[in-house]
Design a protein around this motif. Structure first.
Motif, short mmCIF file in Angstrom:
data_model
loop_
_atom_site.label_atom_id
_atom_site.label_comp_id
_atom_site.label_asym_id
_atom_site.label_seq_id
_atom_site.Cartn_x
_atom_site.Cartn_y
_atom_site.Cartn_z
N ASN A 180 -60.84 63.90 71.41
CA ASN A 180 -59.99 62.71 71.53
C ASN A 180 -60.82 61.45 71.38
OD1 ASN A 180 -60.81 63.37 74.49
ND2 ASN A 180 -60.10 61.24 74.58
N THR A 181 -60.19 60.41 70.89
CA THR A 181 -60.88 59.14 70.68
C THR A 181 -59.88 58.00 70.75
OG1 THR A 181 -62.36 57.92 69.21
CG2 THR A 181 -60.62 59.22 68.17
N TRP A 185 -56.77 65.64 69.35
CA TRP A 185 -56.73 66.78 68.42
C TRP A 185 -57.19 68.04 69.14
CZ3 TRP A 185 -60.94 67.83 64.19
CH2 TRP A 185 -60.59 68.98 63.47
N ASP A 186 -56.29 68.98 69.27
CA ASP A 186 -56.63 70.29 69.83
C ASP A 186 -57.21 71.15 68.70
OD1 ASP A 186 -55.73 69.70 72.42
OD2 ASP A 186 -53.67 70.19 71.89
N THR A 208 -65.11 58.23 72.55
CA THR A 208 -64.82 59.52 71.93
C THR A 208 -65.26 60.62 72.89
OG1 THR A 208 -65.15 60.87 69.94
CG2 THR A 208 -67.04 59.63 70.74
N ALA A 209 -64.54 61.72 72.91
CA ALA A 209 -64.84 62.77 73.88
C ALA A 209 -64.55 64.14 73.28
CB ALA A 209 -64.02 62.57 75.15
N LEU A 210 -65.29 65.13 73.77
CA LEU A 210 -65.09 66.52 73.39
C LEU A 210 -65.02 67.32 74.69
CD1 LEU A 210 -64.87 68.16 70.74
CD2 LEU A 210 -67.31 68.69 70.97
N ASP A 244 -48.12 56.75 77.69
CA ASP A 244 -48.99 57.92 77.54
C ASP A 244 -50.44 57.47 77.39
OD1 ASP A 244 -50.25 60.31 76.87
OD2 ASP A 244 -48.64 60.98 75.55
N GLN A 245 -51.34 58.00 78.23
CA GLN A 245 -52.75 57.60 78.16
C GLN A 245 -53.45 58.20 76.96
OE1 GLN A 245 -51.25 59.09 80.79
NE2 GLN A 245 -51.92 58.22 82.73
N LEU A 246 -52.89 59.25 76.36
CA LEU A 246 -53.49 59.90 75.19
C LEU A 246 -54.96 60.24 75.43
CD1 LEU A 246 -51.79 57.77 72.39
CD2 LEU A 246 -51.27 60.12 73.01
#
Length: 573
Positions: A459-460, A450-451, A483-485, A312-314
């Motif tokens: 996600n990070t 995290w949704d 890290t991304a939003l 899983d790339q998560l």
């Protein structure tokens, strides 16, 4: 029996709409009756040919379906209902039950017969066939009573039904058992029915991209590289059980490594979907089989595959046709190191074979394991190639989902590379110093998705790579994080906005004989900043304008900030 009585006896054949198929099958099985001669007693108009169709035509179509297949008769001519027992034929009355049930049928409108109004047999109505009609009458009257209309059913009719039910109790029980068994088998067949088919799925990416280095260059020099390229994929997905998947992927591309002019080399500004290929020919890019073993275990075997197919790339932005546009933003070093970049001793990369599994150890947790060999099909002298003698990677990841909105992952990879590099396709991943014949690396990655809401996701991931040189005492520690939003359905359904910030792979520390080489004096930590917006034009077409910046590209502070602008159009089918 008189001719009149024989004609009247031919009027009673009835089957309940709900049990019509089962009772027909039962009658054929029990009686073995042959098709009966049909007499024309009514006419109707065929909507297909607009001609008059008799019962003889209908009976002919029933015994010869090719008439309908050839278009000579419309299928609707075989769907008429019979509302009166007097319309039915091929049934003989032998006892009191016929008259009793005939009266009930006609008063309550219970039964429909064959479309041609015949039993299609020369024998008298069997007790099982009679029980089918009686069962339909019972159901109909139960419906009337359940609807609060009990006063519409006379006591005499209830008494008649009770007598008939007692007389045919054994046949009713047998018939209902057979119908229940047939229903159960039908449900099972529908649930298990699967046709071995191959589905074609495709994706085409058109990309217009420009990379600028932002540095001081001689007057008159072009400081920007602008390219127009594509990538096309065809996935042939086959399943044999409905739960497994055999994927064969063909891919053609001319998207190369996008480099800002002054950088000359490096992987800092690469696009997420570049392949390094320029042949414009379809090659076999994937060939794997994924199949379940029990309810909680899925195995994966791939002569040509990638570890990202099982691990899983998560990362909700990992899709290179719909998510991030940069190579950095797509996968962590864990999967980059294990995804086919591991070179052989001669510098070739070959095909990547992958074995792995995904084991659901609990409702919240999965253990995923993958092993890849860079050139498993080719063996060389001294056992240096093949499945275990060449560049290899072994990965294990534990994915934990404590809630629907939160997913955590911790992963470890052990890899061996036959060169002085991790060969990850990432920025500055080589080890220098001394005589190096290979590289052994241990990689640890932690991930979180995290949704925050149904439409906002954070996600990070962060990684450490501990690499040791083979043939010398040098070792290097690499770090990287992102890290991304992301925001879904911003203006329209299917739209996606995202921002990504992180640190590309960086030599955090060096020991032994390994050094940072020529970058030692100008060493600087690189950073990556990306913004994108995906417009969903239609269900199958999306356009993604995006821009990303790389600060201190190639970990060199003398390099100007690299800027990449791109418009990516993705077609899927």
């Amino acid at each position: 029996m008189s001719k009149l009585n024989r004609m009247n006896a031919r009027k009673l054949f009835f089957l309940a709409p709900k049990v019509i198929t089962a009772s027909f099958a039962a009658s054929t099985f029990l009686c073995g009756s042959a098709n009966a001669e049909t007499k024309t007693i009514a006419i109707q108009r065929d909507p297909l040919s607009d001609r008059i169709v008799s019962d003889a035509d209908i009976a002919s179509a029933t015994s010869n379906p090719s008439l309908i297949e050839r278009g000579e008769l419309h299928p609707n001519v075989l769907s008429q209902n019979v509302t009166s027992v007097s319309q039915l034929s091929d049934v003989r009355s032998t006892d009191w039950a016929f008259i009793a049930l005939q009266s009930l049928v006609e008063r309550y409108g219970v039964i429909a017969g064959y479309p041609d109004r015949t039993f299609r047999g020369k024998q008298a109505l069997s007790r099982y066939e009679f029980a089918a009609g009686l069962n339909s009458a019972l159901d109909k009257i139960n419906e009337i009573i359940s609807a609060g209309l009990a006063d519409k059913v006379s006591k005499e009719d209830l008494a008649t039904l009770q007598k008939l039910q007692t007389e045919f109790a054994a046949e009713l029980a047998t018939l209902r058992g057979r119908v229940d068994a047939l229903d159960a088998k039908t449900v099972k067949l529908e649930a298990q029915q699967f046709s071995t088919t191959t589905k074609l799925r495709g994706e085409a990416i058109f990309s217009l991209a420009a990379a600028s280095d932002g540095s001081n260059v001689p007057a008159g020099s072009d400081r920007t590289n602008t390219v127009f390229s594509y990538r096309a994929r065809l996935n042939l997905d086959t399943s044999f059980t409905g739960k497994d998947l055999l994927r064969t992927r063909l891919q053609a591309s001319n998207t190369q490594n996008l480099i800002a002019p002054a950088l000359a080399s490096g992987n800092t500004t690469r696009l997420s979907f570049d392949t390094g290929g320029t042949t414009n020919q379809f090659d076999l890019n994937r060939l794997y089989y994924r199949f379940p073993i029990g309810d909680n275990f899925t195995a994966y075997v791939a002569p040509i595959g990638q570890t990202e197919d099982i691990i899983d790339q998560l990362n909700p932005l990992t899709n290179d046709g719909q998510g991030t546009v940069s190579r950095f933003g797509r996968l962590s070093p864990l999967l980059r190191i294990g995804s086919g970049g591991s070179a052989n001793a001669d510098g070739s990369t070959g095909s990547v074979a992958v074995l792995g599994f995904d084991w659901k150890i609990s409702p919240q947790g999965n253990l995923q394991v993958a092993y890849s060999a860079n050139n498993a099909a080719a063996a060389s002298a001294g056992g240096a190639g093949g499945l275990f003698g060449g560049s290899t990677v072994a990965i294990a990841q534990l994915v934990w989902k404590p809630s629907e909105a939160l997913k955590l992952g911790i992963a470890y990879a052990n890899s061996y590379h036959q060169t002085a590099s991790l060969n990850s396709g990432l920025n500055q991943d080589s080890i220098t110093g001394g005589t190096i014949t290979g590289t052994r690396a241990n990689t640890v990655v932690g991930s979180l998705v995290w949704d925050i809401t149904n439409k906002i996701t954070f996600n990070t991931w962060g990684s450490y790579v501990f690499a040791d040189a083979v043939g010398s005492s040098g070792s290097t520690t690499f770090t990287s994080w992102a890290t991304a939003l992301s925001f879904k359905d911003v203006f329209n359904e299917g739209d996606l906005a995202a921002i990504i910030f992180g640190q590309p792979l960086y030599k955090n520390s060096v020991s032994g004989t390994a050094t940072k080489g020529v970058l030692a004096a100008n060493d600087a930590t690189p950073y990556h900043l990306e913004a994108l917006y995906r417009f969903r034009v239609t269900k199958n077409i999306s356009i993604t304008p995006a821009v990303y910046f790389v600060f201190n590209p190639n970990s060199d502070k003398t390099n100007g900030t690299a800027t990449v602008g791109i418009i990516r159009t993705t077609f899927t089918f």
